[in-house]
Design a protein around this motif. Structure first.
Motif, PDB file in Angstrom:
ATOM      1  N   LYS A  82      -8.637 -51.945  75.525  1.00  0.00           N
ATOM      2  CA  LYS A  82      -8.601 -51.954  73.863  1.00  0.00           C
ATOM      3  C   LYS A  82      -9.199 -51.319  73.285  1.00  0.00           C
ATOM      4  O   LYS A  82      -9.053 -50.429  72.482  1.00  0.00           O
ATOM      5  CB  LYS A  82      -6.856 -52.741  73.558  1.00  0.00           C
ATOM      6  CG  LYS A  82      -5.963 -51.651  74.699  1.00  0.00           C
ATOM      7  CD  LYS A  82      -4.680 -53.359  74.398  1.00  0.00           C
ATOM      8  CE  LYS A  82      -3.488 -52.274  75.253  1.00  0.00           C
ATOM      9  NZ  LYS A  82      -2.145 -53.135  74.894  1.00  0.00           N
ATOM     10  N   ALA A  83      -9.880 -52.456  72.958  1.00  0.00           N
ATOM     11  CA  ALA A  83     -11.353 -52.430  71.762  1.00  0.00           C
ATOM     12  C   ALA A  83     -12.218 -51.662  72.431  1.00  0.00           C
ATOM     13  O   ALA A  83     -12.449 -51.489  70.804  1.00  0.00           O
ATOM     14  CB  ALA A  83     -11.631 -54.068  71.835  1.00  0.00           C
ATOM     15  N   ALA A  84     -12.490 -51.865  73.373  1.00  0.00           N
ATOM     16  CA  ALA A  84     -13.208 -50.762  73.738  1.00  0.00           C
ATOM     17  C   ALA A  84     -12.846 -48.825  73.282  1.00  0.00           C
ATOM     18  O   ALA A  84     -13.859 -48.510  73.185  1.00  0.00           O
ATOM     19  CB  ALA A  84     -14.100 -50.811  75.435  1.00  0.00           C
ATOM     20  N   ILE A  85     -11.229 -48.722  74.324  1.00  0.00           N
ATOM     21  CA  ILE A  85     -10.782 -47.630  73.339  1.00  0.00           C
ATOM     22  C   ILE A  85     -11.240 -47.308  72.009  1.00  0.00           C
ATOM     23  O   ILE A  85     -11.495 -46.219  71.653  1.00  0.00           O
ATOM     24  CB  ILE A  85     -10.326 -47.776  74.080  1.00  0.00           C
ATOM     25  CG1 ILE A  85      -9.538 -47.123  75.711  1.00  0.00           C
ATOM     26  CG2 ILE A  85      -9.301 -45.958  73.660  1.00  0.00           C
ATOM     27  CD1 ILE A  85      -8.238 -47.142  75.844  1.00  0.00           C
ATOM     28  N   GLU A  86     -11.103 -48.450  71.377  1.00  0.00           N
ATOM     29  CA  GLU A  86     -10.564 -48.472  69.862  1.00  0.00           C
ATOM     30  C   GLU A  86     -12.359 -47.805  68.994  1.00  0.00           C
ATOM     31  O   GLU A  86     -12.178 -47.092  68.843  1.00  0.00           O
ATOM     32  CB  GLU A  86     -10.845 -49.596  69.379  1.00  0.00           C
ATOM     33  CG  GLU A  86      -9.117 -49.635  69.214  1.00  0.00           C
ATOM     34  CD  GLU A  86      -8.552 -50.925  68.965  1.00  0.00           C
ATOM     35  OE1 GLU A  86      -9.375 -51.693  67.537  1.00  0.00           O
ATOM     36  OE2 GLU A  86      -7.184 -51.346  68.623  1.00  0.00           O
ATOM     37  N   ILE A  87     -12.800 -48.479  70.022  1.00  0.00           N
ATOM     38  CA  ILE A  87     -14.557 -48.355  69.354  1.00  0.00           C
ATOM     39  C   ILE A  87     -14.996 -46.503  69.509  1.00  0.00           C
ATOM     40  O   ILE A  87     -15.566 -45.899  68.974  1.00  0.00           O
ATOM     41  CB  ILE A  87     -15.588 -48.910  70.098  1.00  0.00           C
ATOM     42  CG1 ILE A  87     -15.024 -50.529  69.809  1.00  0.00           C
ATOM     43  CG2 ILE A  87     -16.916 -49.000  69.574  1.00  0.00           C
ATOM     44  CD1 ILE A  87     -15.831 -51.361  68.236  1.00  0.00           C
ATOM     45  N   LEU A  88     -15.193 -46.574  70.718  1.00  0.00           N
ATOM     46  CA  LEU A  88     -14.788 -45.058  71.841  1.00  0.00           C
ATOM     47  C   LEU A  88     -14.397 -43.954  70.634  1.00  0.00           C
ATOM     48  O   LEU A  88     -15.003 -42.616  70.183  1.00  0.00           O
ATOM     49  CB  LEU A  88     -14.933 -44.933  72.398  1.00  0.00           C
ATOM     50  CG  LEU A  88     -15.304 -46.033  73.577  1.00  0.00           C
ATOM     51  CD1 LEU A  88     -14.899 -45.150  74.903  1.00  0.00           C
ATOM     52  CD2 LEU A  88     -17.081 -44.937  73.605  1.00  0.00           C
ATOM     53  N   ASP A  89     -12.766 -44.284  69.994  1.00  0.00           N
ATOM     54  CA  ASP A  89     -12.510 -43.638  69.419  1.00  0.00           C
ATOM     55  C   ASP A  89     -13.230 -43.183  68.023  1.00  0.00           C
ATOM     56  O   ASP A  89     -12.573 -42.131  67.464  1.00  0.00           O
ATOM     57  CB  ASP A  89     -10.393 -43.795  69.216  1.00  0.00           C
ATOM     58  CG  ASP A  89      -9.483 -43.935  70.785  1.00  0.00           C
ATOM     59  OD1 ASP A  89     -10.198 -42.228  71.150  1.00  0.00           O
ATOM     60  OD2 ASP A  89      -8.820 -44.198  70.588  1.00  0.00           O
ATOM     61  N   GLY A  90     -13.078 -44.185  67.421  1.00  0.00           N
ATOM     62  CA  GLY A  90     -14.427 -44.407  66.182  1.00  0.00           C
ATOM     63  C   GLY A  90     -15.115 -43.679  66.633  1.00  0.00           C
ATOM     64  O   GLY A  90     -15.728 -43.091  65.155  1.00  0.00           O
ATOM     65  N   ILE A  91     -15.413 -43.839  67.493  1.00  0.00           N
ATOM     66  CA  ILE A  91     -17.110 -42.545  67.714  1.00  0.00           C
ATOM     67  C   ILE A  91     -17.191 -41.125  67.696  1.00  0.00           C
ATOM     68  O   ILE A  91     -17.299 -40.300  66.475  1.00  0.00           O
ATOM     69  CB  ILE A  91     -17.612 -42.987  68.756  1.00  0.00           C
ATOM     70  CG1 ILE A  91     -18.730 -44.230  68.933  1.00  0.00           C
ATOM     71  CG2 ILE A  91     -19.275 -42.027  69.006  1.00  0.00           C
ATOM     72  CD1 ILE A  91     -19.241 -45.233  69.695  1.00  0.00           C
TER      73      ILE A  91
END
Length: 442
Positions: A174-183
């Protein structure tokens, strides 16, 4: 004749030496040879010159040399070992110094950023600690901003992507998805700015416009790749949210279609605004088809699989590939599953008995295409994908033949498949084949 006493033999040589000139006894045989006149019996009046070399009368060793000599005599084994070790250490330090020098010359990151990255990767691979690694990644991102690195350059963007990858590896999906969504949001915002700048330019292109166009292509490609990755994370065992996976991947596919010039007539090509190759587009479409197939949307899956064939074949320059065998097999098997559904529909209408039979015959043709394609793939290009896709196509073919009442043909296919399935120990398919063989009267 009386034998000569041994003592006389020994002393005779001694007497001979005693009769020699002093220089002959000092210099041995070679001095004796030189003392004889060459080519003349006249006595030579030239002064005698010593043949000793400089080594014979070497100077006394200094303190360091004496230490080396003593070490060699007292430690004949240990001394060479220590000497080799010392030379190796010097060589190692030289290599390390050169490596540090070259790192400063070739690194894509400023020293302050690189140091944080090294620590982040250390706690990712050498001494796994996700919290420590995350702290160093965030510090690296902060340092990159402070030193003025381009936030949309591949180096700075790579730090954030690697951060997301680290989180995924440690199970923090979930944290990885948040990082990628931010990018993705940052890329979309930058893309809007670039599009606005390009719209204000004159019709005459300039070097700056070309650079902007390349930047735009990189931004679009980054958005698509991020969405594809996020889709796979939503589909993973950690999240298992296939609805979000389909939605995210559908957005990516829609953007590819938007950036392709007239895809309905010309199909997908390498000449697109996303900078994607036909192989990358085919992989994305195939993934989309898999998502539809595994969520009960067989009709959509079949359509997307069919769309996949054109860019896939283009990426292979028209030659047949194992991936094509896989897609053809997926089309056949997905059609077969759809026809078995209780509320099966054909062309959007409730399926009649005749329509179901026609649908199975159509699916059989796709299975036959998969088998035929597998047979013409070059031996050097064959891999595990080919073998598994071929087995799947043959299983689908046998099942469709059985459903259409062609039991003898179905039995023949199942019987030919069983030895291979057992040899590969594919237990689920072995059971299916045995059940099919039983149903076919085998």
């Amino acid at each position: 004749m009386k034998s000569i006493p041994r003592t006389f033999e020994a002393t005779r040589g001694l007497e001979f030496v005693q009769r020699l000139p002093a220089r002959a006894s000092r210099n041995g045989f070679h001095s004796l040879h030189r003392s004889r006149p060459q080519g003349s019996n006249r006595p030579s009046h030239k002064p005698w010159i010593s043949t000793r070399t400089a080594k014979t009368y070497a100077r006394p060793p200094n303190r360091f040399e004496q230490m080396v000599i003593d070490a060699r005599l007292q430690h004949p084994i240990l001394f060479p070992t220590l000497l080799i070790g010392a030379l190796g250490s010097v060589s190692l330090f030289t290599v390390m110094a050169y490596n540090e020098y070259m790192r400063g010359k070739t690194s894509a990151y400023p020293p302050a950023v690189e140091e944080q990255l090294r620590q982040a990767l250390h706690y990712c691979h050498v001494k796994p600690d996700p919290e420590a690694s995350a702290q160093y990644f965030m510090e690296a991102i902060k340092k990159a901003d402070e030193v003025g690195m381009d936030p949309f350059g591949k180096e700075a963007m790579g730090i954030r992507i690697r951060f997301a990858q680290m989180l995924e590896e440690f199970g923090h999906v979930k944290a990885a998805i948040e990082i990628l969504d931010g990018i993705t949001k940052d890329l979309q915002q930058k893309l809007a700015e670039v599009d606005e700048q390009l719209s204000l330019k004159s019709d005459k292109p300039s070097d700056g416009d070309v650079a902007k166009a390349e930047q735009r292509k990189a931004l679009v490609k980054g958005i698509i790749q991020n969405k594809v990755k996020v889709s796979s994370l939503y589909e993973s065992d950690y999240i298992q949210d296939r609805t979000m996976a389909k939605q995210t991947l559908s957005d990516a596919v829609a953007l590819v279609v938007k950036e392709t010039k007239d895809p309905q007539l010309k199909g997908f090509t390498d000449d697109n605004g996303a900078g994607l190759t036909t192989g990358e587009i085919a992989a994305m479409l195939s993934q989309m088809g898999d998502l539809y197939a595994t969520t009960g949307e067989e009709a959509n899956a079949v359509q997307v699989y069919m769309l996949t064939l054109q860019p896939l074949r283009a990426s292979c320059d028209g030659s047949r590939s194992c991936k094509e065998v896989q897609v053809l097999s997926n089309i056949a098997s997905t059609m077969g599953v759809a026809l078995k559904n209780p509320g099966a529909k054909v062309n959007g209408k409730p399926a009649t008995k005749e329509a179901l039979a026609a649908g199975r015959r159509a699916a059989l043709k796709w299975a036959d295409q998969a088998v035929a394609t597998a047979e013409v793939v070059k031996p050097e290009d064959r891999d595990e994908i080919c073998d598994l896709a071929l087995l799947s196509a043959q299983m689908t073919r046998a099942d469709l033949l059985l459903a259409n009442g062609e039991k003898s043909k179905s039995r023949e296919v199942f019987q030919s498949l069983l030895p291979t399935l057992k040899e590969r120990n594919i237990v689920p398919l072995v059971k299916v084949a045995e059940q099919g063989l039983k149903a076919a009267g085998g």
